[in-house]
Scaffold this active site. Structure first.
Site, mmCIF file in Angstrom:
data_model
loop_
_atom_site.group_PDB
_atom_site.id
_atom_site.type_symbol
_atom_site.label_atom_id
_atom_site.label_comp_id
_atom_site.label_asym_id
_atom_site.label_seq_id
_atom_site.Cartn_x
_atom_site.Cartn_y
_atom_site.Cartn_z
ATOM 1 N N ASP A 1 -11.200 2.056 4.325
ATOM 2 C CA ASP A 1 -11.617 0.654 4.202
ATOM 3 C C ASP A 1 -13.130 0.495 4.214
ATOM 4 O OD1 ASP A 1 -9.592 -1.076 3.624
ATOM 5 O OD2 ASP A 1 -9.069 -1.532 5.701
ATOM 6 N N LYS B 1 0.833 -1.204 0.000
ATOM 7 C CA LYS B 1 0.000 0.000 0.000
ATOM 8 C C LYS B 1 0.866 1.251 0.000
ATOM 9 C CE LYS B 1 -3.895 -2.245 2.271
ATOM 10 N NZ LYS B 1 -4.528 -2.605 3.540
ATOM 11 N N GLN C 1 -4.968 -1.862 9.767
ATOM 12 C CA GLN C 1 -4.818 -3.131 9.056
ATOM 13 C C GLN C 1 -5.372 -4.289 9.886
ATOM 14 O OE1 GLN C 1 -3.474 -3.565 5.849
ATOM 15 N NE2 GLN C 1 -4.271 -5.631 6.130
#
Length: 302
Positions: free
Chosen positions: A198, A131, A175
Site C-alpha cells: 500500500d 483483492k 486493510q
C-alpha cells in the site's frame, strides 16, 4: 460538422447523397418497444445508413480505434467507451492478462499477497474479497488474516511482525480503516517497506516525495495508468485533486506533480471548490463521496 440541408418533416440531405424520407412507414415503429440498447442501436444505425451517413459499429474500444484510424466515418457506435476509445472493463482485463503472463514467467513459483482485515467493516470486506479474487485470477497466491474488531493493537502488530518474517509472503497490507483504538500510523511503521504494497510506510512515502523508486498505493497509480492508457496529456495540465488522504489524495497529487502537471489539492476547507474544479484539465475525486462532483463543475474537454 457537415453542411446538411434539413428538409422539414422529411429527412436530411447530404452533399452527394440522395434525399431520403426518414418517416416510418404506416404501421411500422421506428424503434423496438423493448428496452434493449443493442436492438435500439441496430435500428438507429440502419436508419442512419439509409440517410447516407458513414457509420461503423465496434464491440470494443480497441477495434473502434483501429477502424477510426483507417476509415472516414461520421458516426461511431460502441459500448462503454472512455476517452481514447477503450472501456474501463476492457482495460482491467488487459491489465489482468499482462499480470497473469508476468506471473507465469516468474522463477521460483507464484508470489503471495496477504491481507489483514481487522473487524467487519462492510466496504473493507468487499475490498479484501475482490483483492483475493483478482490475485487468484492472475495466478498469485492469496492469503487472508482476519481479526475481530476487539483485537488489540499489540495483536495486530504481532501479525504484521509474523508476515514480515514469513519468506513465503512477498507483499501484504493491513486493510484500512482500522478500529478506533488502533493507531494506523504505528501499524504502517511496523510493516517491512519491501512488503508494503500500500506504500504507507514512511520510507515508501518519502521515496515518493523524492520521486524515487517506491511501492505506491494502487489507486493513485491506477489513476495515472488510466490517464496514460487513454492518451490524456499530463504534462502542463491543470490537475485538481479533491481529497488529501495518505492513501489516495496525497500520493496521486505527487504522481501528477512528478509528471509536470500543475496540481491543486482541495479538501473540506477549500473555498469556491466548484470554481477551482471548473478550471481543471484533469480532476481526481478522492474523497469517498459518490456524486459529490457535479456535472457543471467539469469544463468542456476536461
Amino acid at each position: 460538422p457537415h453542411r446538411d440541408e434539413v428538409l422539414p418533416g422529411r429527412g436530411v440531405r447530404r452533399r452527394g447523397v440522395p434525399e431520403v424520407d426518414r418517416r416510418p412507414a404506416p404501421g411500422r415503429t421506428l424503434l423496438p418497444d423493448r428496452r434493449d440498447h443493442r436492438s435500439v442501436r441496430a435500428v438507429v444505425v440502419r436508419h442512419l445508413v439509409d440517410l447516407g451517413y458513414a457509420v461503423i459499429e465496434a464491440d470494443d474500444g480497441k477495434s473502434a480505434l483501429s477502424q477510426l484510424e483507417n476509415d472516414r466515418v461520421d458516426l461511431l457506435f460502441t459500448d462503454g467507451v472512455m476517452p481514447g476509445g477503450m472501456s474501463g472493463k476492457e482495460l482491467a482485463e488487459e491489465i489482468l492478462a499482462d499480470v497473469r503472463k508476468r506471473v507465469s514467467e516468474l522463477r521460483g513459483g507464484p508470489p503471495c499477497l496477504a491481507v489483514v482485515l481487522v473487524g467487519e467493516d462492510p466496504a473493507s470486506q468487499i475490498y479484501v474479497r475482490n483483492k483475493g479474487r483478482g490475485a487468484r485470477a492472475c495466478g498469485i497466491t492469496s492469503r487472508e488474516i482476519r481479526l475481530p474488531a476487539t483485537a488489540s493493537e499489540s495483536e495486530v502488530l504481532a501479525v504484521v511482525a509474523e508476515l514480515n518474517r514469513d519468506p513465503d509472503v512477498h507483499g501484504f497490507l493491513v486493510q484500512l480503516p482500522l478500529p478506533p483504538h488502533i493507531d494506523p500510523g504505528r501499524v504502517a511503521l511496523a510493516i517491512d517497506p519491501d512488503k508494503d504494497v500500500d506504500g504507507l510506510h514512511p520510507q515508501n512515502a518519502g521515496r515518493l516525495v523524492a520521486n524515487e523508486r517506491a511501492l505506491v498505493s494502487c489507486t493513485p497509480l491506477g489513476c495515472i495508468y488510466v490517464l496514460d492508457r487513454f492518451g490524456v496529456p499530463i504534462e502542463g495540465a491543470n490537475a485538481v485533486v479533491i481529497g488529501r488522504s495518505n492513501i489516495v489524495g496525497k500520493p496521486v497529487a505527487l504522481l501528477l506533480l512528478h509528471r509536470n502537471a500543475t496540481v491543486t489539492i482541495c479538501h473540506s476547507r477549500t473555498r469556491d471548490l466548484p470554481e477551482i474544479v471548473r478550471r481543471a484539465d484533469i480532476v481526481v475525486a478522492a474523497l469517498g463521496k459518490p456524486r459529490f462532483v457535479q456535472g457543471d463543475w467539469i469544463r468542456e474537454g476536461a
